[in-house]
Motif scaffolding. Structure first.
Motif, short mmCIF file in Angstrom:
data_model
loop_
_atom_site.label_atom_id
_atom_site.label_comp_id
_atom_site.label_asym_id
_atom_site.label_seq_id
_atom_site.Cartn_x
_atom_site.Cartn_y
_atom_site.Cartn_z
N TYR A 96 2.42 2.30 -5.65
CA TYR A 96 3.49 0.87 -5.74
C TYR A 96 2.58 -0.48 -6.04
N GLU A 97 1.16 0.03 -5.62
CA GLU A 97 0.82 -1.53 -5.69
C GLU A 97 0.16 -1.53 -7.42
N ASP A 98 0.95 -1.84 -7.82
CA ASP A 98 0.48 -2.10 -9.35
C ASP A 98 2.07 -3.08 -9.02
N LEU A 99 2.37 -3.18 -8.38
CA LEU A 99 4.02 -4.69 -8.46
C LEU A 99 3.39 -5.40 -8.14
N LEU A 100 2.46 -5.34 -6.70
CA LEU A 100 2.10 -7.03 -5.71
C LEU A 100 2.53 -8.19 -6.44
N PRO A 101 2.35 -8.34 -7.83
CA PRO A 101 2.30 -9.53 -8.56
C PRO A 101 4.17 -9.95 -8.30
N GLU A 102 4.57 -9.14 -8.37
CA GLU A 102 5.81 -9.02 -8.83
C GLU A 102 6.28 -10.19 -6.91
N LEU A 103 5.70 -9.48 -6.29
CA LEU A 103 6.38 -9.19 -4.87
C LEU A 103 5.77 -10.78 -3.88
N ASP A 104 6.19 -11.02 -3.12
CA ASP A 104 6.24 -11.67 -2.10
C ASP A 104 6.45 -11.29 -0.26
N MET A 105 6.28 -10.01 -0.56
CA MET A 105 6.61 -9.09 1.05
C MET A 105 6.36 -7.88 0.35
N VAL A 106 5.58 -7.10 1.81
CA VAL A 106 5.67 -5.21 1.56
C VAL A 106 6.04 -5.15 3.02
N LEU A 107 6.91 -4.42 3.32
CA LEU A 107 7.77 -4.06 4.47
C LEU A 107 7.49 -2.41 3.95
N ARG A 143 -2.40 -0.90 7.23
CA ARG A 143 -3.76 -1.28 7.05
C ARG A 143 -4.64 -1.15 5.65
N GLU A 144 -3.69 0.07 4.91
CA GLU A 144 -3.51 0.23 3.48
C GLU A 144 -2.87 -1.26 2.94
N VAL A 145 -2.27 -1.13 2.99
CA VAL A 145 -1.19 -2.50 2.80
C VAL A 145 -2.13 -3.71 2.61
N ARG A 146 -2.80 -3.94 3.53
CA ARG A 146 -2.99 -5.48 3.85
C ARG A 146 -4.08 -5.66 2.71
N GLU A 147 -4.93 -4.37 2.89
CA GLU A 147 -6.19 -4.11 2.12
C GLU A 147 -5.91 -4.82 0.35
N ALA A 148 -5.01 -4.08 0.38
CA ALA A 148 -4.12 -3.75 -0.89
C ALA A 148 -4.03 -5.08 -1.60
N VAL A 149 -3.50 -6.07 -0.49
CA VAL A 149 -2.79 -7.90 -0.58
C VAL A 149 -3.94 -8.07 -1.04
N GLY A 150 -5.32 -8.19 -0.26
CA GLY A 150 -6.91 -8.77 -0.20
C GLY A 150 -6.99 -8.80 -0.98
N ARG A 151 -7.04 -8.04 -1.67
CA ARG A 151 -7.83 -7.25 -2.83
C ARG A 151 -6.96 -8.40 -4.42
N HIS A 152 -5.75 -8.58 -3.46
CA HIS A 152 -4.80 -8.68 -4.86
C HIS A 152 -4.84 -10.00 -4.74
N GLY A 153 -4.72 -10.88 -3.91
CA GLY A 153 -5.37 -12.44 -3.67
C GLY A 153 -3.35 -12.86 -3.55
N GLY A 154 -3.25 -14.44 -3.44
CA GLY A 154 -1.59 -14.76 -3.89
C GLY A 154 -1.45 -14.76 -1.86
N GLU A 155 -0.37 -15.12 -2.06
CA GLU A 155 0.39 -15.25 -0.64
C GLU A 155 1.40 -14.44 -0.50
N ILE A 156 0.83 -12.97 0.20
CA ILE A 156 1.59 -11.46 0.76
C ILE A 156 2.44 -11.49 1.30
N TRP A 157 3.25 -11.36 2.32
CA TRP A 157 3.24 -10.76 3.17
C TRP A 157 3.28 -9.98 4.06
N VAL A 158 3.10 -9.19 5.16
CA VAL A 158 2.89 -7.73 5.46
C VAL A 158 4.13 -7.31 6.53
N GLN A 159 5.18 -6.65 6.29
CA GLN A 159 6.28 -6.72 7.23
C GLN A 159 6.16 -5.59 7.87
#
Ligand code: DX5
Ligand code: ZN
Length: 218
Positions: free
Chosen positions: A120-131, A153-169
């Motif tokens: 689901y990593e390719d959905l990150l541009p559509e998301l503001d948070m991953v729970l 950790r995997e989600v945090r790394e993906a969010v870091g690669r993607h950039g933007g402000e996506i929170w990890v809950q």
């Protein structure tokens, strides 16, 4: 670092007071369960609308329901600041996230313990948070699953690669004893039900959790 107390562990006969008791939190986490996606039944849109009218802080809706494509956007339209759907239940998650954003809320995707994140990593541009769920969804007061930390950790790394402000809950079993490892793994929004509402002073519990999270930020 944000704290989102779950009112699932609050007194359901006094929800207005229970929201006031956590006014120092960043969000109020509201667990919507439909007795189909999860075995438990809690509350739905009419109650959320009432909570929105009295809450001193924004509402973070966690929808553990079937057919979120149909039922999630109305929570955003009602004024929830964040709306989380489960990827396991979504038919068209990209469109659903867009609908939630278009209705004015932050769009968030939740993944159960047995669900991998990578597909689901390719959905990150559509998301503001991953729970990342740290218990099986359905009930408060369950034991924290430390084995979910690699997924955080995997989600945090993906969010870091993607950039933007996506929170990890993280949600489930988060307490003073477990929040540090969540923060170290990369979570930045922490749901806590029993750890907050089971405390003598819920507001103090919120401050304690935030202090611990800040001290262990990754
Ligand atoms: C579980 C819910 C959680 C729950 C957390 O399905 O999503 O938000 O209320 O409760 P604790 O913090 O007690 O595990
Ligand atoms: Zn929840």
């Amino acid at each position: 670092m944000q704290i989102s107390p779950s009112i699932l562990s609050a007194d359901f006969a006094n929800l207005q007071d229970e929201l006031a008791a956590i006014r120092n939190a960043d969000w109020a986490h509201v667990d919507v369960m439909d007795a189909h996606f999860v075995p438990n039944l809690t509350l739905g849109l009419p109650v959320v609308e009432s909570l929105l009218s009295v809450s001193p802080i924004p509402i973070d809706c966690h929808l553990m329901i079937e057919d979120p494509d149909r039922w999630a956007p109305p929570y955003a339209e009602a004024g929830a600041g964040s709306v989380t759907f489960h990827i396991e239940a979504a038919a068209d998650p990209r469109r659903l996230a867009r609908d939630i954003r278009a209705a004015g809320a932050r769009a968030s995707m939740a993944i159960k313990p047995g669900t991998p994140f990578a597909p689901y990593e390719d959905l990150l541009p559509e998301l503001d948070m991953v729970l990342v769920m740290t218990v099986e969804p359905g009930f408060g007061g369950q034991s924290f699953m430390a084995d979910m930390m690699p997924k955080v950790r995997e989600v945090r790394e993906a969010v870091g690669r993607h950039g933007g402000e996506i929170w990890v809950q993280v949600d489930g079993g988060v307490s003073a004893a477990t929040i540090e490892q969540c923060a170290e793994a990369g979570a930045d929004v922490f749901v806590a039900g029993s750890a907050v509402y089971g405390a003598d002073d819920p507001a103090l519990a919120v401050d304690d959790l935030r202090r611990l999270a800040n001290a262990h930020a990754c």
